[in-house]
Design a protein around this motif. Structure first.
Motif, PDB file in Angstrom:
ATOM      1  N   GLY A   8      32.421  39.194  53.731  1.00 46.62           N
ATOM      2  CA  GLY A   8      33.224  39.760  52.655  1.00 46.62           C
ATOM      3  C   GLY A   8      32.757  39.446  51.252  1.00 46.62           C
ATOM      4  O   GLY A   8      33.340  39.928  50.282  1.00 46.62           O
ATOM      5  N   SER A  17      38.704  42.099  42.505  1.00 41.24           N
ATOM      6  CA  SER A  17      39.197  41.394  43.691  1.00 41.24           C
ATOM      7  C   SER A  17      38.194  41.472  44.829  1.00 41.24           C
ATOM      8  O   SER A  17      37.392  42.415  44.911  1.00 41.24           O
ATOM      9  CB  SER A  17      40.516  42.022  44.159  1.00 41.24           C
ATOM     10  N   ARG A  19      38.102  40.116  49.245  1.00 40.35           N
ATOM     11  CA  ARG A  19      38.729  39.389  50.346  1.00 40.35           C
ATOM     12  C   ARG A  19      37.652  38.864  51.273  1.00 40.35           C
ATOM     13  O   ARG A  19      36.861  39.643  51.821  1.00 40.35           O
ATOM     14  CB  ARG A  19      39.704  40.262  51.130  1.00 40.35           C
ATOM     15  N   SER A  21      36.613  36.818  54.768  1.00 33.72           N
ATOM     16  CA  SER A  21      37.113  36.584  56.121  1.00 33.72           C
ATOM     17  C   SER A  21      36.299  35.484  56.772  1.00 33.72           C
ATOM     18  O   SER A  21      35.113  35.321  56.484  1.00 33.72           O
ATOM     19  CB  SER A  21      37.012  37.857  56.963  1.00 33.72           C
ATOM     20  N   PHE A  68      44.318  33.237  43.971  1.00 34.07           N
ATOM     21  CA  PHE A  68      43.795  33.310  45.332  1.00 34.07           C
ATOM     22  C   PHE A  68      44.928  33.077  46.334  1.00 34.07           C
ATOM     23  O   PHE A  68      45.855  32.307  46.067  1.00 34.07           O
ATOM     24  CB  PHE A  68      42.726  32.245  45.567  1.00 34.07           C
ATOM     25  N   TYR A  80      41.648  34.283  56.052  1.00 34.43           N
ATOM     26  CA  TYR A  80      41.258  35.131  54.938  1.00 34.43           C
ATOM     27  C   TYR A  80      41.429  34.386  53.609  1.00 34.43           C
ATOM     28  O   TYR A  80      42.256  33.479  53.500  1.00 34.43           O
ATOM     29  CB  TYR A  80      42.120  36.390  54.911  1.00 34.43           C
ATOM     30  N   GLN A  82      42.066  35.957  49.922  1.00 32.80           N
ATOM     31  CA  GLN A  82      42.202  37.062  48.996  1.00 32.80           C
ATOM     32  C   GLN A  82      42.026  36.527  47.591  1.00 32.80           C
ATOM     33  O   GLN A  82      42.783  35.648  47.163  1.00 32.80           O
ATOM     34  CB  GLN A  82      43.574  37.719  49.141  1.00 32.80           C
ATOM     35  N   ASN A  84      41.904  37.453  43.619  1.00 33.69           N
ATOM     36  CA  ASN A  84      42.244  38.420  42.577  1.00 33.69           C
ATOM     37  C   ASN A  84      41.936  37.837  41.208  1.00 33.69           C
ATOM     38  O   ASN A  84      41.752  36.626  41.062  1.00 33.69           O
ATOM     39  CB  ASN A  84      43.726  38.785  42.664  1.00 33.69           C
TER      40      ASN A  84
END
Length: 128
Positions: A8, A17, A19, A21, A68, A80, A82, A84
Motif C-alpha cells: 500500500g 491519504s 492506506r 496493509s 492516522f 491496516y 489509514q 490522512n
C-alpha cells in the motif's frame, strides 16, 4: 513463526491519504499485539501505532494522533494503517510488526525491541 507482508505504500501529495496493509500468516494464534513503525533516512526506527489483536485497543504516537488510524480484520489476519493529512515529515519506510508478549498497558508496545516479527517494509513518500 509469524510472517508479515506489507503493501500500500507509494507517492502522495501533502494533505493526501494512503492506506497500508499488513497480512499476517503462520502462527497467528500467538499474536498479542501488532504495530506500525517507520524509519526515515538517517533516523532511528520510530513507533507509529499499535493495536491489541483480540480486543482492538489502540495506541498512537503523538505525531500521528488524529491523522492516522490503525485497525485490524481478524477474519483476514490483516492490520491496516489509514494515513490522512499526510505531511512531508511522514516520508519513511513503514514496517509492520507483531509480538506475542503480554504487557499490561498497550503503551508499553512502543519500542522496536518489544516486537518479535517484522515485515520487509513499504516506502511512503509525501511530496509535491
Amino acid at each position: 513463526q509469524v510472517q508479515l507482508v506489507e503493501s500500500g505504500g507509494g507517492l502522495v501529495q501533502p494533505g493526501g491519504s494512503l492506506r497500508l496493509s499488513c497480512a499476517a500468516s503462520g502462527t497467528i494464534f500467538s499474536i498479542n499485539t501488532m504495530g506500525w513503525f517507520r524509519q526515515a533516512p538517517g533516523k532511528e526506527r520510530e513507533f507509529v501505532a499499535a493495536i491489541s489483536w483480540s480486543g482492538g485497543r489502540t495506541h498512537y504516537a503523538d505525531s500521528v494522533k488524529g491523522r492516522f488510524t490503525i485497525s485490524r480484520d481478524k477474519a483476514k489476519n490483516t492490520v491496516y494503517l489509514q494515513m490522512n493529512s499526510l505531511k512531508a515529515e511522514d516520508t519513511a519506510v513503514y514496517y509492520c510488526a507483531a509480538t506475542g508478549r503480554v504487557y499490561v498497558n498497550l503503551s508499553s508496545y512502543s519500542a522496536p525491541e518489544d516486537y518479535d516479527y517484522w515485515g520487509q517494509g513499504t516506502q511512503v513518500t509525501v511530496s509535491s
